[in-house]
Motif scaffolding. Structure first.
Motif, short mmCIF file in Angstrom:
data_model
loop_
_atom_site.label_atom_id
_atom_site.label_comp_id
_atom_site.label_asym_id
_atom_site.label_seq_id
_atom_site.Cartn_x
_atom_site.Cartn_y
_atom_site.Cartn_z
N VAL A 4 0.85 -1.21 0.00
CA VAL A 4 0.00 0.00 0.00
C VAL A 4 0.88 1.25 0.00
N SER A 5 1.93 1.21 0.78
CA SER A 5 2.82 2.36 0.87
C SER A 5 3.48 2.66 -0.47
N ASP A 6 3.89 1.62 -1.17
CA ASP A 6 4.49 1.81 -2.49
C ASP A 6 3.53 2.51 -3.44
N ILE A 7 2.26 2.09 -3.42
CA ILE A 7 1.26 2.73 -4.27
C ILE A 7 1.08 4.19 -3.86
N ALA A 25 -5.83 0.12 9.27
CA ALA A 25 -7.15 0.63 9.70
C ALA A 25 -7.30 2.12 9.40
N GLU A 26 -6.24 2.89 9.61
CA GLU A 26 -6.31 4.32 9.33
C GLU A 26 -6.40 4.59 7.82
N SER A 27 -5.64 3.85 7.05
CA SER A 27 -5.71 4.03 5.59
C SER A 27 -7.08 3.60 5.07
N PHE A 28 -7.62 2.52 5.65
CA PHE A 28 -8.96 2.07 5.25
C PHE A 28 -10.00 3.12 5.61
N ALA A 29 -9.89 3.70 6.81
CA ALA A 29 -10.84 4.74 7.20
C ALA A 29 -10.73 5.94 6.28
N SER A 30 -9.53 6.31 5.90
CA SER A 30 -9.34 7.41 4.97
C SER A 30 -9.98 7.10 3.61
N ALA A 31 -9.81 5.87 3.17
CA ALA A 31 -10.36 5.45 1.88
C ALA A 31 -11.88 5.55 1.84
N ASN A 32 -12.50 5.46 3.02
CA ASN A 32 -13.96 5.37 3.08
C ASN A 32 -14.61 6.50 3.86
N SER A 33 -13.96 7.64 3.93
CA SER A 33 -14.51 8.77 4.69
C SER A 33 -14.67 10.03 3.84
N GLY A 34 -14.66 9.88 2.53
CA GLY A 34 -15.03 10.98 1.65
C GLY A 34 -13.93 11.93 1.24
N ASN A 35 -12.75 11.79 1.82
CA ASN A 35 -11.66 12.72 1.49
C ASN A 35 -10.32 11.98 1.59
N PRO A 36 -10.13 10.96 0.75
CA PRO A 36 -8.95 10.10 0.93
C PRO A 36 -7.62 10.82 0.68
N THR A 37 -6.67 10.56 1.56
CA THR A 37 -5.31 11.04 1.34
C THR A 37 -4.63 10.07 0.36
N ALA A 38 -3.36 10.29 0.09
CA ALA A 38 -2.62 9.39 -0.80
C ALA A 38 -2.69 7.95 -0.28
N GLY A 66 -5.15 6.69 1.64
CA GLY A 66 -6.51 6.21 1.45
C GLY A 66 -6.75 5.78 0.01
N ARG A 67 -6.26 6.57 -0.94
CA ARG A 67 -6.41 6.22 -2.35
C ARG A 67 -5.64 4.94 -2.68
N ALA A 68 -4.46 4.82 -2.09
CA ALA A 68 -3.65 3.62 -2.31
C ALA A 68 -4.34 2.39 -1.73
N MET A 69 -4.98 2.55 -0.56
CA MET A 69 -5.70 1.42 0.03
C MET A 69 -6.85 1.00 -0.87
N ASN A 70 -7.56 1.98 -1.42
CA ASN A 70 -8.64 1.66 -2.36
C ASN A 70 -8.12 0.84 -3.53
N ASP A 71 -7.00 1.27 -4.09
CA ASP A 71 -6.43 0.55 -5.23
C ASP A 71 -6.02 -0.86 -4.83
N TRP A 72 -5.38 -0.98 -3.67
CA TRP A 72 -4.90 -2.29 -3.22
C TRP A 72 -6.07 -3.24 -3.00
N LEU A 73 -7.15 -2.73 -2.41
CA LEU A 73 -8.30 -3.59 -2.10
C LEU A 73 -9.02 -4.05 -3.37
N ARG A 74 -8.90 -3.28 -4.44
CA ARG A 74 -9.53 -3.70 -5.70
C ARG A 74 -8.91 -5.00 -6.22
#
Lengths: 67, 238
Positions: free
Chosen positions: B183-186, B211-224, B226-234
């Protein structure tokens, strides 16, 4: 776990992160993202130790890891 | 898990007493509200114990949030999970699981989580200080941040359990470290993430990073992150 911000993080001079050593890593080799400084106040050191202490709850005889 | 079912004050023992987090009186009788039970069952929980002190509207908000996340990620379907109230100090909510597999538990502090409006105010302060990830600032996003973070822990546990059942032989810690690196690499290479893109709590260890990256991904304003977690989870889903 959602928990309170620990006391030791109130002063940036009390702890170090890999950044401070020119590293791009988020975590140190021991898996922690923070190390307490030797010259931090005792209260900050205690806060740090509490922050990183494992929390395990035993229910019905089974040890549960809490995160 | 049978703790607390239809029993009051199930005896629990706290280890790790040097921690400032004290989890007491875990579980209890089944929640007495039929509408809460129905919602929880629809969301996918096995049972709901010791949560009567949490306001009905707040419970509804939390469970609806879990329901939304569950439809997308399926952690409760993968690992049977109870919802349990608890007492104690130093925490608002937690996730627990046995090191040897079995049911997981989403733990809500009966005081800290009693009123979702108070939870939202607390999250807003934590995001402002940088200890938690930012949200889009909406009341519901802040009120749901804690639950979303804890669902992240349940999801990571489910992903690990699935990996083990598929032949993964590393420890949980090794798995978490591996996920962190991916996730960090992304985050760094695709989205220009840096240290400030991750909350103070996300720097705690690789479990809270997830957990923090996941929360960021799903709280409407993802940081880098959070966006990386979204990509990884796909590409790493249940």
């Amino acid at each position: 776990m959602i928990r309170e911000e620990p006391y030791f993080m109130q002063n940036r001079d009390w702890y170090t992160t890999p950044d401070d050593f020119g590293s791009d890593d988020v975590f140190f080799d021991d898996g922690r993202g923070y190390h307490i400084r030797d010259d931090a106040p005792e209260e900050a050191k205690r806060s740090y130790d509490e922050f990183y202490a494992d929390v395990v709850v035993v229910a019905d005889g089974k040890a549960l890891t809490v995160v | 898990m049978s703790y607390g079912r239809e029993r009051n004050n199930e005896k629990t023992k706290l280890l790790g007493i040097s921690s400032n987090v004290h989890v007491t009186n875990l579980g209890g009788p089944t929640d007495s509200r039929s509408d809460v039970l129905q919602l929880a069952q629809q969301a996918g929980f096995e049972g709901v114990y010791g949560t009567d002190d949490i306001m009905t509207q707040s419970m509804g908000l939390y469970i609806n949030r879990i329901s939304q996340l569950e439809r997308e990620y399926g952690a409760l379907k993968e690992v049977p999970t109870d919802l349990a109230g608890a007492g104690g100090l130093g925490y608002a909510a937690a996730a627990s699981y046995s090191a040897t597999g079995g049911n997981a538990t989403l733990i809500l502090n009966r005081v800290a989580m009693r009123n979702a409006a108070d939870v939202a105010r607390s999250q807003a302060r934590s995001a402002e200080s940088g200890f938690h990830m930012p949200t889009d600032g909406r009341l519901t996003s802040n009120a749901n941040y804690t639950i979303t973070h804890e669902y992240g822990h349940l999801l990571e546990n489910a992903l690990y359990q699935r990996a083990v059942s598929n032949g993964y032989t590393g420890t949980r810690s090794q798995y978490q470290s591996s996920v962190f690196r991916q996730v960090s690499d992304i985050a760094v290479n695709r989205y220009g993430g840096n240290s400030s893109s991750l909350s103070g709590y996300g720097h705690y260890n690789s479990a809270e990073f997830f957990a923090e990256s996941f929360a960021s991904a799903n709280s409407g304003n993802p940081t880098a992150y959070g966006r990386a977690m979204n990509d990884w989870l796909r590409s790493n889903h249940l």
